[in-house]
Design an enzyme around this catalytic site. Structure first.
Site, mmCIF file in Angstrom:
data_model
loop_
_atom_site.group_PDB
_atom_site.id
_atom_site.type_symbol
_atom_site.label_atom_id
_atom_site.label_comp_id
_atom_site.label_asym_id
_atom_site.label_seq_id
_atom_site.Cartn_x
_atom_site.Cartn_y
_atom_site.Cartn_z
ATOM 1 N N LYS A 194 0.672 10.774 5.529
ATOM 2 C CA LYS A 194 0.123 11.030 4.171
ATOM 3 C C LYS A 194 -0.090 9.576 3.407
ATOM 4 C CE LYS A 194 0.704 11.256 0.030
ATOM 5 N NZ LYS A 194 -0.117 10.475 -0.972
ATOM 6 N N GLU A 269 11.395 1.925 3.036
ATOM 7 C CA GLU A 269 10.932 0.268 2.806
ATOM 8 C C GLU A 269 10.437 0.523 1.326
ATOM 9 O OE1 GLU A 269 10.866 -2.209 4.643
ATOM 10 O OE2 GLU A 269 11.173 -1.351 6.626
ATOM 11 N N CYS A 303 5.235 -6.255 -0.705
ATOM 12 C CA CYS A 303 6.379 -5.935 -1.059
ATOM 13 C C CYS A 303 7.682 -7.116 -1.190
ATOM 14 C CB CYS A 303 7.056 -4.837 -0.475
ATOM 15 S SG CYS A 303 6.939 -4.743 1.386
ATOM 16 N N GLU A 399 9.765 -5.325 -10.356
ATOM 17 C CA GLU A 399 8.699 -5.671 -9.383
ATOM 18 C C GLU A 399 7.330 -5.439 -10.028
ATOM 19 O OE1 GLU A 399 8.057 -2.750 -6.088
ATOM 20 O OE2 GLU A 399 7.754 -4.835 -4.910
HETATM 21 P P1 ADP Z 1 3.073 3.144 -6.311
HETATM 22 O O1 ADP Z 1 3.605 3.392 -7.669
HETATM 23 O O2 ADP Z 1 2.741 1.878 -6.133
HETATM 24 O O3 ADP Z 1 1.882 4.062 -6.302
HETATM 25 P P2 ADP Z 1 4.530 5.051 -4.907
HETATM 26 O O4 ADP Z 1 5.952 4.926 -4.361
HETATM 27 O O5 ADP Z 1 4.064 5.836 -6.155
HETATM 28 O O6 ADP Z 1 3.778 3.531 -4.876
HETATM 29 O O7 ADP Z 1 3.574 5.686 -3.914
HETATM 30 C C1 ADP Z 1 3.564 5.404 -2.314
HETATM 31 C C2 ADP Z 1 3.433 6.680 -1.702
HETATM 32 O O8 ADP Z 1 4.192 7.736 -2.176
HETATM 33 C C3 ADP Z 1 1.968 7.211 -1.757
HETATM 34 O O9 ADP Z 1 1.426 7.899 -0.617
HETATM 35 C C4 ADP Z 1 2.243 8.434 -2.924
HETATM 36 O O10 ADP Z 1 1.327 9.219 -2.837
HETATM 37 C C5 ADP Z 1 3.587 8.842 -2.393
HETATM 38 N N1 ADP Z 1 4.445 9.545 -3.288
HETATM 39 C C6 ADP Z 1 4.281 9.259 -4.838
HETATM 40 N N2 ADP Z 1 5.139 10.105 -5.361
HETATM 41 C C7 ADP Z 1 5.806 10.834 -4.242
HETATM 42 C C8 ADP Z 1 6.675 11.895 -4.452
HETATM 43 N N3 ADP Z 1 7.289 12.469 -5.555
HETATM 44 N N4 ADP Z 1 7.223 12.434 -3.114
HETATM 45 C C9 ADP Z 1 6.617 11.952 -1.893
HETATM 46 N N5 ADP Z 1 5.723 11.036 -2.138
HETATM 47 C C10 ADP Z 1 5.271 10.634 -3.228
#
Ligand code: ADP
Ligand code: MG
Length: 495
Positions: A194, A269, A303, A399
């Protein structure tokens, strides 16, 4: 090639945006709802394509396809040497299409074209070759036992963990995909990848490369979609055996909660707030560019970025002057221009977040030094120094994920160490000194998964990477990166 040859619509040129489908069970498919969302070129703030807005029904189909592929052994029970050959072919195809992939990565993510082509793409291909090498070296142990006079031969097997969910962020899309896909495939797993909603395009190209390289249909599925509607159901799915996640600490905690239902294995990570400690005896010729690029690479969207700079008060003036000079000289520009050294941030949201941190630091009393001009469109931020930062400022604690570093001075090295460790994160750190004993003491004392001495350090596929404290669970890359995708079975054979 379906996607690899595509030229996304640029500069708002007229015409419908191309619709990119996702990969499920070896087929290119729309979302079950038919919905799509736009993906952008952050350097022009312009939509360049539409992608399928995958939802839980699509996740169900992708997981079911991966489950069938895993259970029938079309990949997991191939001879390991054959899996290695296929992964090697993936790397060859990555090399062959490096230019097109690098352009797309730069366009959709915003990294400068030259670093996409010269740094990212070669390291992505290298990652597949490295794990191709491991595929036929996955071995257990054995022992001969005497149990009550019975001769027992015992041995352990390393088996693929099963169906894996690989959820990745937008800061280095192809690298993040490779760090997970390559070891998962070497181990024999089936995958649902994903990509982040901001940067789905190169992940779809990678899916295409997998098919062309001979990865059987269903073994690698790529579901595009948003975090809440595609990521969350994937992380919670009962038929997923393992989730490997890279992203924010906040979402990492949600991944853990989502994994509770079936106790799927989890590796994470997460975020960082990595310190750079420049001691009084540092070689400033190296420390200044080292500290600058620790935070300015990829516009700070790394990161392990060195975002808290602790400098001995006796050299603080020289260090700050040197950093300012570099910051002023950096070519901030459109990713697709060949001489750009720093591109835009990935999205309007990220731009607002980073500028919000800079403004809050200013309001809390930091002196903001950011020189130079910016392109007049796109999500650009100048390389920024926060001079006179204080530990309780939001920009020092949290961050930022932008080209912004907080500069603080120290008198005693032990005090620098204590303050460097005073963070919930523990991803990376660097120490700049000519003294071996200072280097030794600080590097042992730093609570971080990666420590550089006179270098901020880099990820390298041969070296495990990951975080202490709230920066993660487990390690990626190296041999440990492979272990993430393996289960161990102990077998006892009686005569
Ligand atoms: P950022 O805040 O920099 O966008 P995220 O941690 O939100 O970083 O996103 C990293 C990945 O996790 C992306 O692929 C995002 O679509 C996915 N993501 C965001 N929210 C969720 C969730 N609740 N469950 C699973 N994956 C998620
Ligand atoms: Mg998010």
């Amino acid at each position: 090639m379906k996607w690899l040859g595509k030229r996304p619509v640029l500069d708002g040129a007229s015409g419908e945006l191309e619709r990119w489908q996702m990969l499920i069970d070896g087929e290119w498919q729309d979302a079950s709802t038919g919905e799509t969302f736009e993906t952008f070129d952050p350097g022009r703030a312009a939509a360049i394509a539409r992608v399928a807005d995958g939802n839980s029904a699509d996740v169900d189909r992708a997981v079911a396809a991966a489950r069938r592929a895993f259970d029938d052994g079309r990949w997991s029970r191939l001879p390991a040497a054959r899996r290695a050959e296929v992964l090697w072919t993936v790397a060859d195809l990555l090399d062959e299409h490096a230019e097109a992939l690098g352009r797309l990565e730069a366009l959709n993510q915003g990294m400068p074209l030259r670093s996409a082509i010269a740094d990212s793409l070669p390291s992505v291909a290298r990652c597949f070759r490295y794990y191709a090498g491991w595929a036929d070296k996955i071995q257990g142990t054995s022992s001969d036992l005497d149990k009550g006079g019975r001769d027992i031969h015992a041995y352990s097997l390393k088996e693929p963990v099963g169906v894996t969910a690989l959820i990745i962020p937008w800061n280095a899309p192809l690298s993040m995909a490779a760090w997970k896909l390559a070891p998962a495939l070497a181990a024999g797993c089936a995958c649902v990848l994903k990509p982040a909603e901001e940067t789905p395009l190169t992940a779809l190209c990678l899916g295409e490369i997998m098919l062309n390289a001979g990865v059987p249909p269903g073994v690698v599925n790529v579901v595009t979609g948003r975090g809440e509607t595609a990521g969350a159901p994937l992380a919670a799915h009962d038929d997923v055996d393992k989730v490997a996640f890279t992203g924010s600490t906040e979402i990492g905690k949600r991944i853990i909660s989502a994994a509770i239902g079936n106790l799927k294995k989890v590796s994470l990570e997460l975020g960082g707030k990595s310190p750079v400690i420049v001691c009084a005896d540092a070689d400033l010729e190296r420390a200044i560019p080292g500290a600058a690029w620790a935070i300015f690479s990829n516009a700070g969207q790394v990161c392990t970025a060195g975002s808290r700079l602790f400098v001995h008060h006796s050299i603080a003036g020289d260090l700050i002057d040197g950093l300012e000079e570099i910051a002023r000289d950096i070519q901030v520009g459109y990713s697709m221009e060949p001489d750009s050294e720093m591109g835009p941030l990935v999205s309007a949201k990220q731009h607002a977040a980073v500028t919000g941190y800079v403004n809050s630091a200013r309001e809390e009393g930091a002196e903001v030094r950011d020189a130079g001009s910016l392109p007049d469109q796109g999500y650009f931020v100048r390389p920024t120094l926060l001079v006179g930062a204080q530990p309780d400022m939001r920009a020092v604690r949290e961050e930022i994920f932008g080209p912004v570093t907080a500069i603080m001075t120290f008198d005693e090295t032990d005090d620098a160490l204590r303050r460097a460790n005073a963070t919930p994160y523990g991803l990376a750190a660097s120490v700049w000194t000519e003294s071996m004993s200072t280097a030794h003491r600080l590097s042992r004392g730093l609570r971080a998964g990666r420590v550089g001495i006179n270098v901020h350090g880099y990820p390298d596929v041969t070296m495990p990477t990951g975080g202490y404290k709230q920066s993660g669970w487990g390690r990626e890359l190296g041999r440990e990166g492979l272990d993430n995708f393996l289960e161990t079975k102990s077998l006892f054979m009686g005569a």
